[in-house]
Design a protein around this motif. Structure first.
Motif, PDB file in Angstrom:
ATOM      1  N   ARG A  66      18.395 114.343 156.606  1.00 55.95           N
ATOM      2  CA  ARG A  66      18.696 115.455 157.512  1.00 55.95           C
ATOM      3  C   ARG A  66      20.210 115.613 157.558  1.00 55.95           C
ATOM      4  NH1 ARG A  66      13.908 116.441 157.063  1.00 55.95           N
ATOM      5  NH2 ARG A  66      12.399 116.565 158.764  1.00 55.95           N
ATOM      6  N   TRP A  85      14.221 111.674 151.611  1.00 54.88           N
ATOM      7  CA  TRP A  85      14.230 112.063 153.042  1.00 54.88           C
ATOM      8  C   TRP A  85      15.678 112.134 153.496  1.00 54.88           C
ATOM      9  CZ3 TRP A  85      15.650 111.441 158.100  1.00 54.88           C
ATOM     10  CH2 TRP A  85      14.871 112.151 159.052  1.00 54.88           C
ATOM     11  N   CYS A  93      15.723 116.753 163.237  1.00 54.10           N
ATOM     12  CA  CYS A  93      15.464 115.450 162.598  1.00 54.10           C
ATOM     13  C   CYS A  93      13.981 115.072 162.624  1.00 54.10           C
ATOM     14  CB  CYS A  93      16.269 114.348 163.288  1.00 54.10           C
ATOM     15  SG  CYS A  93      18.036 114.476 162.995  1.00 54.10           S
ATOM     16  N   SER A  94      13.193 115.764 163.415  1.00 50.80           N
ATOM     17  CA  SER A  94      11.775 115.414 163.555  1.00 50.80           C
ATOM     18  C   SER A  94      10.965 115.986 162.391  1.00 50.80           C
ATOM     19  CB  SER A  94      11.237 115.961 164.879  1.00 50.80           C
ATOM     20  OG  SER A  94      11.069 117.370 164.778  1.00 50.80           O
ATOM     21  N   ASP A  95       9.712 115.559 162.278  1.00 47.00           N
ATOM     22  CA  ASP A  95       8.831 116.103 161.240  1.00 47.00           C
ATOM     23  C   ASP A  95       8.629 117.605 161.415  1.00 47.00           C
ATOM     24  OD1 ASP A  95       8.611 113.601 160.220  1.00 47.00           O
ATOM     25  OD2 ASP A  95       6.625 113.198 161.075  1.00 47.00           O
ATOM     26  N   ASP A 152      10.725 119.887 159.271  1.00 44.90           N
ATOM     27  CA  ASP A 152      10.648 119.787 157.802  1.00 44.90           C
ATOM     28  C   ASP A 152      10.942 121.089 157.062  1.00 44.90           C
ATOM     29  OD1 ASP A 152      10.252 117.215 157.030  1.00 44.90           O
ATOM     30  OD2 ASP A 152       8.071 117.352 156.829  1.00 44.90           O
ATOM     31  N   ARG A 207      12.534 116.454 150.558  1.00 47.48           N
ATOM     32  CA  ARG A 207      12.364 116.302 152.008  1.00 47.48           C
ATOM     33  C   ARG A 207      13.724 116.095 152.688  1.00 47.48           C
ATOM     34  NH1 ARG A 207       8.619 112.596 154.400  1.00 47.48           N
ATOM     35  NH2 ARG A 207       8.542 114.141 156.073  1.00 47.48           N
ATOM     36  N   ARG A 240      15.981 104.588 161.083  1.00 46.30           N
ATOM     37  CA  ARG A 240      16.823 105.575 160.399  1.00 46.30           C
ATOM     38  C   ARG A 240      18.288 105.227 160.693  1.00 46.30           C
ATOM     39  NH1 ARG A 240      13.363 108.056 156.973  1.00 46.30           N
ATOM     40  NH2 ARG A 240      11.785 109.303 157.985  1.00 46.30           N
ATOM     41  N   THR A 245      10.748 108.772 166.423  1.00 44.71           N
ATOM     42  CA  THR A 245      10.674 108.872 164.971  1.00 44.71           C
ATOM     43  C   THR A 245      11.922 108.372 164.263  1.00 44.71           C
ATOM     44  OG1 THR A 245      11.430 111.129 165.130  1.00 44.71           O
ATOM     45  CG2 THR A 245       9.057 110.822 164.938  1.00 44.71           C
TER      46      THR A 245
END
Ligand code: NAD
Length: 263
Positions: free
Chosen positions: A139, A137, A242-244, A247, A180, A10, A6
């Motif tokens: 993190r 988005w 860091c993954s969905d 969230d 997000r 990034r 993912t």
């Protein structure tokens, strides 16, 4: 495997990533396809080579900044933006330790610990957040410590800075809660890095013991598992955040500590 895919496209900055935990996190992010910017002192070329060796398609860059100096942090953040655009992942990892009783604690050491372990995360966060908000988005992972949750004697500056970093994490998480962008802290117990090697050596000297005996005594005193946490284990936690699936993990201080804080 899905989680590791993912992060392609990034961009991530890991402060203090020429060594120890930061280097481990940088490698995991690069292996997940992210562009990764390293920062820190020491053998920069070796760190660049180590991270490049596991990179999966992303760029691996270095931005030197002495994190005690806000103006150098600003330059580092500008360089990152010029090279890679707005940051997606910010890992505030750089940190130092100094061990002494409060009344003997060198004032300049107190200032350095605060600047590197706490204030630098404020600066990188304030400078990265506008770009993350614009993309909706982001993190932010702050590498705190069990010492962000509990104290040990002779570590006043470190414990104060890490408790402060957990506080900064919570405030940042609240201010970004409707976006997000997430912000969390991870709280390692003992990890056998150069930062801890210095404490093993000091203990060996104090106890008149060999290195291995001092190392076992150090870890067992606080960590019920009697085993060190590894940079690889911490890096996997960062990948999860860091993954969905991460969230809705917001404002936590997540200990990975062999049971230290359960006591
Ligand atoms: P380390 O000494 O191996 O690495 C520290 C990194 O920070 C290095 O890359 C160093 O060059 C960099 N750094 C130091 N001063 C800097 C400055 N002024 N400007 C820029 N970079 C600077 O230490 P580590 O054990 O990997 O620690 C990493 C983080 O993990 C720290 O925040 C530390 O407090 C935290 N932590 C470590 C442990 C442990 O047991 N090792 C436990 C809990 C938390």
């Amino acid at each position: 495997m899905m989680m590791t895919d993912t992060l392609s496209e990034r961009s991530a900055l890991v402060t203090g990533s020429t060594s120890g935990i930061g280097l481990g996190i940088a490698k995991a992010l690069a292996a997940s396809g992210a562009n990764v910017v390293l920062n820190g002192f020491g053998d920069v070329d070796a760190a660049l080579a180590e991270v490049s060796a596991v990179a999966r398609g992303g760029r691996v860059l270095y931005a030197g900044a002495d994190l005690r100096k806000p103006e150098e942090i600003e330059t580092m953040m500008q360089t990152v933006r010029q090279e890679l655009g707005e940051l997606d992942v910010l890992v505030n990892n750089a940190g130092i330790q100094h061990v002494a009783p409060v009344e003997e604690f060198p004032v300049e050491k107190w200032d350095d610990v605060m600047a590197i372990n706490l204030t630098s995360a404020f600066h990188t966060t304030r400078l990265a957040l506008p770009g993350m908000r614009a993309k909706n988005w982001g993190r932010i992972v702050n590498v705190a410590s069990v010492h962000g949750l509990v104290a040990s004697a002779n570590k006043s500056a470190y414990v104060a800075a890490k408790h402060g970093l957990v506080g900064l994490t919570k405030v940042t998480a609240l201010e970004t809660a409707k976006t997000r962008v997430t912000c969390n802290a991870i709280c390692p117990g003992w990890v056998l890095t150069p930062l801890v090697e210095a404490q093993v050596e000091a203990r060996a000297l104090r106890d008149g013991a060999d290195r291995d005996t001092a190392k076992d005594a150090l870890v067992s005193e606080k960590q019920p598992s009697g085993e060190f946490v590894t940079p690889e284990q911490l890096a996997k936690l960062v990948l999860f955040l860091c993954s969905d699936a991460g969230d809705q993990v917001r404002g936590v201080a997540w200990n990975l500590d062999g049971g230290w804080v359960a006591q």
